[in-house]
Design an enzyme around this catalytic site. Structure first.
Site, PDB file in Angstrom:
ATOM      1  N   CYS A  28       0.767  -1.019  -0.063  1.00 24.94           N
ATOM      2  CA  CYS A  28       0.055  -0.018   0.026  1.00 24.94           C
ATOM      3  C   CYS A  28       0.786   1.257  -0.112  1.00 24.94           C
ATOM      4  O   CYS A  28       0.322   2.368  -0.455  1.00 24.94           O
ATOM      5  CB  CYS A  28      -0.867   0.123   1.149  1.00 24.94           C
ATOM      6  SG  CYS A  28      -1.970  -1.484   1.112  1.00 24.94           S
ATOM      7  N   ASN A  49     -10.160   0.084  -0.540  1.00 29.37           N
ATOM      8  CA  ASN A  49      -8.790  -0.212  -0.203  1.00 29.37           C
ATOM      9  C   ASN A  49      -7.801  -0.531  -1.708  1.00 29.37           C
ATOM     10  O   ASN A  49      -8.090  -1.951  -1.839  1.00 29.37           O
ATOM     11  CB  ASN A  49      -8.147  -0.951   0.959  1.00 29.37           C
ATOM     12  CG  ASN A  49      -6.661  -0.766   1.172  1.00 29.37           C
ATOM     13  OD1 ASN A  49      -5.982  -0.455   0.225  1.00 29.37           O
ATOM     14  ND2 ASN A  49      -6.281  -1.369   2.086  1.00 29.37           N
ATOM     15  N   HIS A  74      -3.587   7.226   2.656  1.00 27.01           N
ATOM     16  CA  HIS A  74      -3.962   5.882   2.260  1.00 27.01           C
ATOM     17  C   HIS A  74      -5.277   5.586   2.578  1.00 27.01           C
ATOM     18  O   HIS A  74      -5.672   6.013   3.612  1.00 27.01           O
ATOM     19  CB  HIS A  74      -2.933   4.881   2.641  1.00 27.01           C
ATOM     20  CG  HIS A  74      -3.334   3.559   2.326  1.00 27.01           C
ATOM     21  ND1 HIS A  74      -3.610   3.287   1.286  1.00 27.01           N
ATOM     22  CD2 HIS A  74      -3.395   2.610   3.126  1.00 27.01           C
ATOM     23  CE1 HIS A  74      -3.963   1.755   1.266  1.00 27.01           C
ATOM     24  NE2 HIS A  74      -3.843   1.486   2.335  1.00 27.01           N
TER      25      HIS A  74
HETATM   26  O1  UT7 Z   1      -3.903  -1.263   3.455  1.00 31.75           O
HETATM   27  C1  UT7 Z   1      -3.201  -1.963   4.230  1.00 31.75           C
HETATM   28  C2  UT7 Z   1      -3.169  -1.646   5.622  1.00 31.75           C
HETATM   29  N1  UT7 Z   1      -4.451  -2.300   6.007  1.00 31.75           N
HETATM   30  C3  UT7 Z   1      -5.107  -1.923   6.991  1.00 31.75           C
HETATM   31  O2  UT7 Z   1      -4.738  -0.823   7.463  1.00 31.75           O
HETATM   32  C4  UT7 Z   1      -6.304  -2.341   7.602  1.00 31.75           C
HETATM   33  C5  UT7 Z   1      -6.068  -2.388   8.994  1.00 31.75           C
HETATM   34  N2  UT7 Z   1      -7.163  -3.248   9.721  1.00 31.75           N
HETATM   35  C6  UT7 Z   1      -8.587  -2.854   9.733  1.00 31.75           C
HETATM   36  O3  UT7 Z   1      -8.922  -1.909   9.162  1.00 31.75           O
HETATM   37  C7  UT7 Z   1      -9.573  -3.628  10.599  1.00 31.75           C
HETATM   38  O4  UT7 Z   1      -8.845  -4.319  11.634  1.00 31.75           O
HETATM   39  C8  UT7 Z   1     -10.446  -4.635   9.872  1.00 31.75           C
HETATM   40  C9  UT7 Z   1     -11.615  -3.709   9.198  1.00 31.75           C
HETATM   41  C10 UT7 Z   1      -9.875  -5.342   9.049  1.00 31.75           C
HETATM   42  C11 UT7 Z   1     -11.295  -5.378  11.090  1.00 31.75           C
HETATM   43  O5  UT7 Z   1     -12.071  -4.503  11.889  1.00 31.75           O
HETATM   44  P1  UT7 Z   1     -11.774  -4.499  13.453  1.00 31.75           P
HETATM   45  O6  UT7 Z   1     -12.642  -3.620  14.221  1.00 31.75           O
HETATM   46  O7  UT7 Z   1     -10.563  -4.416  13.702  1.00 31.75           O
HETATM   47  O8  UT7 Z   1     -12.403  -5.940  13.771  1.00 31.75           O
HETATM   48  P2  UT7 Z   1     -11.837  -7.294  14.577  1.00 31.75           P
HETATM   49  O9  UT7 Z   1     -10.883  -8.142  13.658  1.00 31.75           O
HETATM   50  O10 UT7 Z   1     -11.316  -6.770  15.763  1.00 31.75           O
HETATM   51  O11 UT7 Z   1     -13.103  -8.199  14.789  1.00 31.75           O
HETATM   52  C12 UT7 Z   1     -14.249  -7.728  15.511  1.00 31.75           C
HETATM   53  C13 UT7 Z   1     -15.191  -8.471  15.421  1.00 31.75           C
HETATM   54  C14 UT7 Z   1     -14.868  -9.869  15.532  1.00 31.75           C
HETATM   55  O12 UT7 Z   1     -16.281 -10.802  16.162  1.00 31.75           O
HETATM   56  P3  UT7 Z   1     -16.130 -10.973  17.669  1.00 31.75           P
HETATM   57  O13 UT7 Z   1     -14.877 -11.969  18.004  1.00 31.75           O
HETATM   58  O14 UT7 Z   1     -16.232  -9.651  18.398  1.00 31.75           O
HETATM   59  O15 UT7 Z   1     -17.283 -11.713  17.823  1.00 31.75           O
HETATM   60  C15 UT7 Z   1     -14.604 -10.442  13.956  1.00 31.75           C
HETATM   61  O16 UT7 Z   1     -15.108 -11.933  13.950  1.00 31.75           O
HETATM   62  O17 UT7 Z   1     -15.970  -8.706  13.872  1.00 31.75           O
HETATM   63  C16 UT7 Z   1     -15.796  -9.734  13.536  1.00 31.75           C
HETATM   64  N3  UT7 Z   1     -15.301  -9.402  11.947  1.00 31.75           N
HETATM   65  C17 UT7 Z   1     -16.511  -9.232  11.131  1.00 31.75           C
HETATM   66  N4  UT7 Z   1     -17.941  -9.407  11.201  1.00 31.75           N
HETATM   67  C18 UT7 Z   1     -18.611  -9.085  10.126  1.00 31.75           C
HETATM   68  C19 UT7 Z   1     -14.460  -9.327  11.357  1.00 31.75           C
HETATM   69  N5  UT7 Z   1     -14.606  -9.070   9.997  1.00 31.75           N
HETATM   70  C20 UT7 Z   1     -16.075  -9.168   9.801  1.00 31.75           C
HETATM   71  C21 UT7 Z   1     -16.873  -8.869   8.881  1.00 31.75           C
HETATM   72  N6  UT7 Z   1     -17.970  -8.988   8.907  1.00 31.75           N
HETATM   73  N7  UT7 Z   1     -16.176  -8.737   7.558  1.00 31.75           N
END
Ligand code: UT7
Length: 325
Positions: free
Chosen positions: A118, A282, A252
């Site tokens: 990225c 993204n 970004h």
């Molecule tokens: O461009 C390169 C760099 N990349 C980035 O900068 C991306 C950085 N990361 C992020 O943007 C975020 O971490 C994500 C969007 C990928 C994920 O969001 P988050 O708020 O960090 O979610 P999480 O991984 O902490 O998960 C929270 C909850 C979990 O459920 P429980 O365990 O709380 O029940 C996940 O299983 O959300 C769940 N979850 C989803 N639910 C519905 C994770 N992905 C999804 C999804 N739909 N797509």
């Protein structure tokens, strides 16, 4: 080509290309265990563009490049350097840049890809800036182009929902007037597993990682916020510029919550931050040039304004640049 060194490099034209095929969050719900509401709340993304079958990274890069060349008023014969930031090149070799050299009808100029995920566009612009200042080139085509869709696994829901395809481009020229004021580029390979794109046979990696992108979202998120903050401080300090002096933040576009954290750090108002993540998702190396082109064409980012840009991605890599547009 032999040329003489210039003290500065200026962006003289920008362009972008997004594939026609749009996938909304509602469409994503049909193939992935997610909801539109979750995607919007956690990322700010409403839709993404995906290539049609047969549409390549080079096709998108070419469209963005022609768009930027038209806006800069330069012909193929004027260009003496092509750099493409991409982690989804069509082949191991030739590079996308090499294919572009031929497709655009440029002379037998220097053309190569930069793999910095990225951060690929900011890395590429940094390299072009150095080569122009060194006198190795005078007019460069710098592109970020990504066809990440081919590596998405809808079972990996926290990764797949954030990406989209696209390309953005800038024509940069040696100048006696200030343009790019500085670039700051970093990497930390100890975090290679946090965001990983295995784009070939899994020779060294477990088979389940073959041909897909995987991410530890929370780890990447935390590191992104930390590194954005550090590199922006480094950029402001290097130029002796106060955050109040900045007209625009063109960050970004990975997640609206990361953008808001950077905006808060810079104490910038909503109307000073270019946000495209809602419509483009993204696009990895392509997000910064796409956002810059959109905001310059719609009249928000104007010539002479001070713009800061920062990116973060796999590698891990991160970087920032300050420019007088
Ligand atoms: O461009 C390169 C760099 N990349 C980035 O900068 C991306 C950085 N990361 C992020 O943007 C975020 O971490 C994500 C969007 C990928 C994920 O969001 P988050 O708020 O960090 O979610 P999480 O991984 O902490 O998960 C929270 C909850 C979990 O459920 P429980 O365990 O709380 O029940 C996940 O299983 O959300 C769940 N979850 C989803 N639910 C519905 C994770 N992905 C999804 C999804 N739909 N797509």
């Amino acid at each position: 080509m032999t040329s003489f060194a210039h003290p500065y490099t200026r962006i003289v034209g920008t362009g972008h290309y997004l594939p026609k095929n749009v996938m909304t969050n509602e469409d994503v719900e049909k193939v992935c265990d997610t909801t539109s509401q979750w995607i919007i709340e956690r990322t700010g993304i409403e839709q993404r563009h995906f290539c049609e079958e047969g549409e390549s990274t080079a096709d998108m890069a070419e469209a963005a490049a022609r768009n930027a060349m038209e806006s800069a008023g330069v012909e193929a014969g004027d260009i003496d350097l092509i750099i493409v930031g991409t982690s989804s090149a069509d082949y191991g070799s030739p590079s996308v840049a090499s294919m572009l050299q031929h497709r655009l009808g440029c002379n037998t100029i220097c053309a190569f890809d930069v793999s910095a995920a990225c951060t690929g566009f900011i890395y590429s612009l940094g390299v072009a800036d150095s080569m122009i200042k060194a006198g190795t080139a005078t007019t460069a085509l710098v592109i970020g182009a990504e066809r990440i869709s081919q590596y998405l696994d809808w079972e990996e829901r926290n990764t797949a929902v954030i990406f989209g395809d696209g390309a953005g481009a800038a024509v940069v020229k040696g100048s006696d007037e200030p343009g790019i004021l500085s670039t700051h580029l970093h990497a930390d390979g100890s975090k290679k597993d946090s965001l990983f794109l295995n784009n070939g046979k899994p020779v060294y990696e477990p088979a389940e990682r073959a041909n897909k992108v995987t991410m530890d979202g929370q780890d990447v998120f935390k590191n992104a916020v930390k590194r954005f903050s550090e590199v922006i401080d480094q950029c402001l300090t290097a130029n002796n510029v106060a955050k109040e002096d900045i007209d625009w933040l063109v960050p970004h576009q990975a997640n609206i919550r990361i953008i808001q954290a950077v905006q808060k750090k810079l104490a910038m108002k909503d109307d000073q931050v270019v946000v495209t993540v809602n419509k483009t998702a993204n696009n990895s190396a392509a997000t910064v040039p796409i956002a810059l082109d959109i905001a310059s064409r719609d009249g928000r980012v104007k010539p002479g304004q001070l713009v800061i840009s920062a990116a973060f991605g796999a590698g891990l890599t991160w970087g920032a640049l300050l420019l007088r547009f």
